[in-house]
Design a protein around this motif. Structure first.
Motif, PDB file in Angstrom:
ATOM      1  N   CYS A  94       0.802  -1.214   0.000  1.00 33.78           N
ATOM      2  CA  CYS A  94       0.000   0.000   0.000  1.00 33.78           C
ATOM      3  C   CYS A  94       0.841   1.273   0.000  1.00 33.78           C
ATOM      4  O   CYS A  94       0.355   2.350   0.313  1.00 33.78           O
ATOM      5  N   HIS A  95       2.124   1.155  -0.365  1.00 35.47           N
ATOM      6  CA  HIS A  95       2.998   2.333  -0.443  1.00 35.47           C
ATOM      7  C   HIS A  95       4.173   1.993  -1.348  1.00 35.47           C
ATOM      8  O   HIS A  95       4.440   0.819  -1.605  1.00 35.47           O
ATOM      9  N   ASN A 123      -3.034   6.482  -0.643  1.00 44.94           N
ATOM     10  CA  ASN A 123      -3.060   6.047   0.758  1.00 44.94           C
ATOM     11  C   ASN A 123      -2.452   7.178   1.585  1.00 44.94           C
ATOM     12  O   ASN A 123      -1.354   7.639   1.271  1.00 44.94           O
ATOM     13  N   CYS A 126       0.725   4.964   5.422  1.00 44.62           N
ATOM     14  CA  CYS A 126       2.142   4.595   5.469  1.00 44.62           C
ATOM     15  C   CYS A 126       3.054   5.291   4.441  1.00 44.62           C
ATOM     16  O   CYS A 126       4.253   5.391   4.711  1.00 44.62           O
TER      17      CYS A 126
HETATM   18 ZN    ZN Z   1       1.740   0.759   3.100  1.00 40.95          ZN
END
Ligand code: ZN
Ligand code: MG
Length: 231
Positions: A94-95, A123, A126
């Protein structure tokens, strides 16, 4: 929980080492680098399309476009014009991290590049913890979101140098208030540069282009003030 903390620290220090390597390469050629962050759907890809259509033929801009799946955004950006576009598919992560970015920078000719834009995964959590070697993070928020997002995700707004409020053509159609989002954002980070624009209508984009040009000039002359708040 207690066992995860040392591991996370180790991962982040390895990331910082790789980010420093990226920053060294960019600084050697005085290439300005932006890390574009936001929730999904705020308009990172749209802002890149508009920016490339306007500035792409005058400036050499390289783009790294991260997504969890598909190269759809990278393809959209490529069509917008004359640019090196490197897609990264994170396969569920997610990053972006510095390793992923470093792996695709290899064949970019930085001597012939003025600006590198990294489109992060949508997102607000993070991506704020992973330095990608950028000069600054630019956080986008759109008027279809809650105007309390800076308060909900303070880490991201604290670590960003600029905030772009996108979709201002839709103001008045929801409870989102421009004055309130600015107040909330400045409460978290009083030094944020704020842009209000619409990638759909083009309103406010001139000021965004002028700011980008100023930042590129500052990087070239060694006068860019880097945002260092890493809380
Ligand atoms: Zn992430
Ligand atoms: Mg996108």
């Amino acid at each position: 929980m207690t066992e995860q903390i040392p591991l996370q620290k180790k991962v982040l220090s390895e990331n910082d080492r790789l980010a420093a390597e990226i920053r060294g390469r960019l600084d050697a050629h005085k290439v300005l680098a932006l890390n574009l962050v936001s929730s999904p759907g705020s308009g990172k890809t749209s802002l890149l399309e508009r920016t490339l259509a306007e500035l792409g033929s005058k400036l050499n801009i390289a783009v790294v476009a991260g997504d969890v799946q598909t190269e759809n955004d990278a393809n959209r950006i490529s069509r917008a014009g004359g640019t090196v576009v490197k897609p990264i598919i994170t396969n569920g992560k997610c990053h972006l991290d510095a390793r992923m970015v470093l792996d695709v920078l290899g064949d970019i000719d930085f001597a012939a590049t003025n600006l590198l834009v990294i489109e992060n995964v949508g997102n607000l959590v993070c991506p704020s913890s992973y330095d990608l070697g950028e000069d600054m993070k630019v956080v986008l928020i759109s008027t279809t979101e809650g105007d309390d997002k800076p308060l909900k995700y303070p880490g991201m707004f604290r670590r960003s140098s600029a905030m772009v409020v996108n979709k201002i053509d839709l103001l008045g159609l929801s409870d989102f208030e421009l004055a309130r989002v600015k107040e909330n954002a400045l409460q978290i980070n009083g030094t944020l540069i704020i842009h209000e624009l619409s990638c759909r209508t083009g309103q406010g984009l001139d000021r965004w282009y002028a700011w980008l040009s100023d930042m590129m000039a500052a990087k070239k002359s060694g006068k860019l003030v880097q945002h260092v708040d890493s809380r």
